[in-house]
Design a protein around this motif. Structure first.
Motif, mmCIF file in Angstrom:
data_model
loop_
_atom_site.group_PDB
_atom_site.id
_atom_site.type_symbol
_atom_site.label_atom_id
_atom_site.label_comp_id
_atom_site.label_asym_id
_atom_site.label_seq_id
_atom_site.Cartn_x
_atom_site.Cartn_y
_atom_site.Cartn_z
ATOM 1 N N ALA A 18 0.857 -1.183 0.000
ATOM 2 C CA ALA A 18 0.000 0.000 0.000
ATOM 3 C C ALA A 18 0.894 1.234 0.000
ATOM 4 O O ALA A 18 1.727 1.399 0.901
ATOM 5 N N ASN A 19 0.743 2.081 -1.016
ATOM 6 C CA ASN A 19 1.486 3.336 -1.109
ATOM 7 C C ASN A 19 0.589 4.460 -0.603
ATOM 8 O O ASN A 19 -0.339 4.891 -1.302
ATOM 9 N N LEU A 20 0.859 4.935 0.610
ATOM 10 C CA LEU A 20 -0.069 5.831 1.292
ATOM 11 C C LEU A 20 0.109 7.290 0.900
ATOM 12 O O LEU A 20 -0.798 8.099 1.136
ATOM 13 N N LEU A 21 1.251 7.656 0.341
ATOM 14 C CA LEU A 21 1.469 9.030 -0.104
ATOM 15 C C LEU A 21 1.628 9.028 -1.625
ATOM 16 O O LEU A 21 0.693 8.711 -2.320
ATOM 17 N N ASP A 22 2.797 9.362 -2.149
ATOM 18 C CA ASP A 22 2.975 9.362 -3.605
ATOM 19 C C ASP A 22 2.744 7.955 -4.159
ATOM 20 O O ASP A 22 3.267 6.977 -3.622
ATOM 21 N N PRO A 23 1.977 7.832 -5.251
ATOM 22 C CA PRO A 23 1.782 6.508 -5.859
ATOM 23 C C PRO A 23 3.038 6.050 -6.596
ATOM 24 O O PRO A 23 3.911 6.846 -6.942
ATOM 25 N N ALA A 24 3.120 4.751 -6.831
ATOM 26 C CA ALA A 24 4.214 4.184 -7.606
ATOM 27 C C ALA A 24 3.856 4.236 -9.087
ATOM 28 O O ALA A 24 2.681 4.264 -9.449
ATOM 29 N N PRO A 25 4.852 4.228 -9.989
ATOM 30 C CA PRO A 25 4.555 4.171 -11.426
ATOM 31 C C PRO A 25 3.723 2.935 -11.744
ATOM 32 O O PRO A 25 4.059 1.823 -11.334
ATOM 33 N N VAL A 26 2.645 3.095 -12.500
ATOM 34 C CA VAL A 26 1.681 2.008 -12.676
ATOM 35 C C VAL A 26 2.250 0.855 -13.499
ATOM 36 O O VAL A 26 1.752 -0.271 -13.403
ATOM 37 N N ASP A 27 3.275 1.109 -14.319
ATOM 38 C CA ASP A 27 3.787 0.053 -15.195
ATOM 39 C C ASP A 27 5.092 -0.536 -14.700
ATOM 40 O O ASP A 27 5.818 -1.186 -15.452
ATOM 41 N N GLY A 28 5.417 -0.361 -13.413
ATOM 42 C CA GLY A 28 6.707 -0.809 -12.904
ATOM 43 C C GLY A 28 6.616 -2.087 -12.087
ATOM 44 O O GLY A 28 5.545 -2.508 -11.641
ATOM 45 N N TYR A 29 7.787 -2.696 -11.904
ATOM 46 C CA TYR A 29 7.946 -3.824 -10.979
ATOM 47 C C TYR A 29 9.416 -3.866 -10.561
ATOM 48 O O TYR A 29 10.318 -3.768 -11.407
ATOM 49 N N GLY A 30 9.668 -3.987 -9.259
ATOM 50 C CA GLY A 30 11.037 -4.047 -8.780
ATOM 51 C C GLY A 30 11.834 -2.804 -9.123
ATOM 52 O O GLY A 30 13.055 -2.883 -9.324
ATOM 53 N N ASP A 31 11.176 -1.661 -9.184
ATOM 54 C CA ASP A 31 11.842 -0.416 -9.547
ATOM 55 C C ASP A 31 12.021 0.510 -8.344
ATOM 56 O O ASP A 31 12.115 1.732 -8.491
ATOM 57 N N TYR A 32 12.078 -0.075 -7.144
ATOM 58 C CA TYR A 32 12.240 0.726 -5.936
ATOM 59 C C TYR A 32 13.614 1.383 -5.883
ATOM 60 O O TYR A 32 14.585 0.915 -6.492
ATOM 61 N N ARG A 33 13.696 2.450 -5.109
ATOM 62 C CA ARG A 33 14.968 3.075 -4.750
ATOM 63 C C ARG A 33 15.052 3.152 -3.229
ATOM 64 O O ARG A 33 14.051 3.385 -2.558
ATOM 65 N N ALA A 34 16.238 2.951 -2.694
ATOM 66 C CA ALA A 34 16.427 3.084 -1.247
ATOM 67 C C ALA A 34 16.625 4.530 -0.846
ATOM 68 O O ALA A 34 16.574 4.855 0.347
#
Length: 386
Positions: free
Chosen positions: A214-230
């Motif tokens: 659950a992304n409670l603030l800014d949403p994640a890119p809708v077409d991504g997977y495993g594209d997190y940044r630390a």
């Protein structure tokens, strides 16, 4: 399959792809005013795009236990990616890691190779060699970590084949405009991927694994997977809560057969200059046959970073500085006394062009619950990635 076979196969794929691009029709130069789904593509032919990427990580390591000083190319990657008509995209990555690292063998392997078919704008089906949907720490690419390496619990999970690369099929998506994430799939467990009847280690079963976020603030890119940044280096506002599970039945080793069940929870946030992240994972091994006994492996970490409010002039540009801190614990086996490890790391990241060009330094103090060991490490790494 040997590394030579991986290299031959990948080279063959590249040759076929290049031949298909240049045969029958001349490849047109890139029109930078034309928009493609993956951005400004290097090559475009009849609805297929082709981009290339490269990553080089040069690292120095000092181990105070052995007084060893080691310089290496920790990770080298060559990447190809693009769109497949209007149906989705593909990604291919070759790796050559640990070049010149003491007590390590460098090898060329296929790190990733998958196609990702678009079922809709927010739902996808991935097929091929990809990362298991377990652990935000592992799903954060090693070019975008807060420290040079992931937490020690992630290494334990990788040793059991619960994270990192796998071959399978997975449905994933980010509905509600990226406010939520899901990923569920079945795959081979590459630590136990042999037929159990042909050796002391293996499993005849596929491994299901899944993840919800659950992304409670800014949403994640809708077409991504495993594209997190630390670290997002002071950009955006994020608060993400995630959980994941994985299981494998009928795993065998020299002590008999056992079932594996893993569950994990993670938290990530960034607000202004601050970044914070935490993760807890636990793995249960239930012995079904043989001489072994039930056991549990657990570990967790907390880490944070802060982008300083000033920049340092360097080479005609400016460096953004980010001090970092991480505290982590690992209990490898709940049935073994005094085996807990506690690591504390302090570091500094210097960003010249974000994560594409950066310098990292960290010092890790390692404390063992049993006999004390002299094994603290100091590392420096330069990364170029695009």
């Amino acid at each position: 399959m040997t590394s030579k076979h991986h290299l031959l196969i990948t080279t063959g794929i590249a040759m076929v792809l290049c031949q298909s691009l240049i045969s029958g029709q001349e490849v047109q130069p890139v029109n930078l005013d034309q928009e493609f789904p993956t951005g400004e593509s290097t090559l475009y032919y009849d609805g297929i795009t082709l981009d290339f990427g490269l990553r080089i990580q040069g690292r120095f390591v000092f181990d105070d236990g052995t007084d060893n000083q080691d310089m290496m190319l920790r990770r080298t990657r060559i990447k190809a990616m693009g769109d497949i008509y209007e149906f989705g995209n593909y990604f291919l990555e070759l790796r050559a890691d640990n070049i010149n690292q003491d007590q390590a063998d460098a090898s060329v392997q296929l790190e990733a190779g998958f196609i990702d078919l678009a079922i809709s704008e927010e739902h996808f089906l991935m097929i091929g060699l990809y990362d298991v949907p377990f652990s935000r720490g592992l799903l954060t690419g090693d070019s975008r970590l807060l420290f040079m390496d992931r937490g020690i619990i992630v290494d334990e999970l990788a040793g059991l084949g619960l994270v990192d690369n796998t071959v399978g099929v997975m449905a994933h998506g980010r509905p509600s405009g990226g406010k939520y994430e899901y990923a569920f799939g079945v795959s081979d467990n590459r630590a136990f991927d042999a037929d159990a009847s042909f050796g002391s280690t293996g499993s005849n079963q596929l491994m299901p694994a899944g993840r919800l976020v659950a992304n409670l603030l800014d949403p994640a890119p809708v077409d991504g997977y495993g594209d997190y940044r630390a670290s997002y280096i002071g950009e955006g506002e994020r608060l993400a809560l995630g959980t994941n599970i994985a299981s494998l039945g009928g795993a065998t080793n020299g002590a008999g057969s056992f079932d594996i069940f893993a569950i994990g929870f993670d938290l990530f946030g960034n607000l202004g200059p601050w970044t914070y992240q935490g993760e807890f994972d636990t793995v249960r091994k239930n012995q079904t046959t043989g001489t072994g006994s039930d056991s549990r492996t657990s570990g967790w970490y907390l880490q944070t970073g802060y982008v300083l409010p000033f920049e340092v002039p360097f080479a005609g540009s400016n460096l953004k500085l980010e001090p970092t801190l991480r505290y982590q614990q690992l209990e490898p086996d709940s049935e073994v006394a005094n085996d807990r490890s506690t690591w504390t790391s302090v570091g500094m990241n210097a960003y010249l062009k974000g994560h594409n060009l950066k310098l990292q330094m960290d010092f890790t103090m390692k404390d063992e619950q049993g006999p004390e060991l002299a094994n603290n490490t100091f590392m420096v790494q330069v990364q170029f990635d695009f």
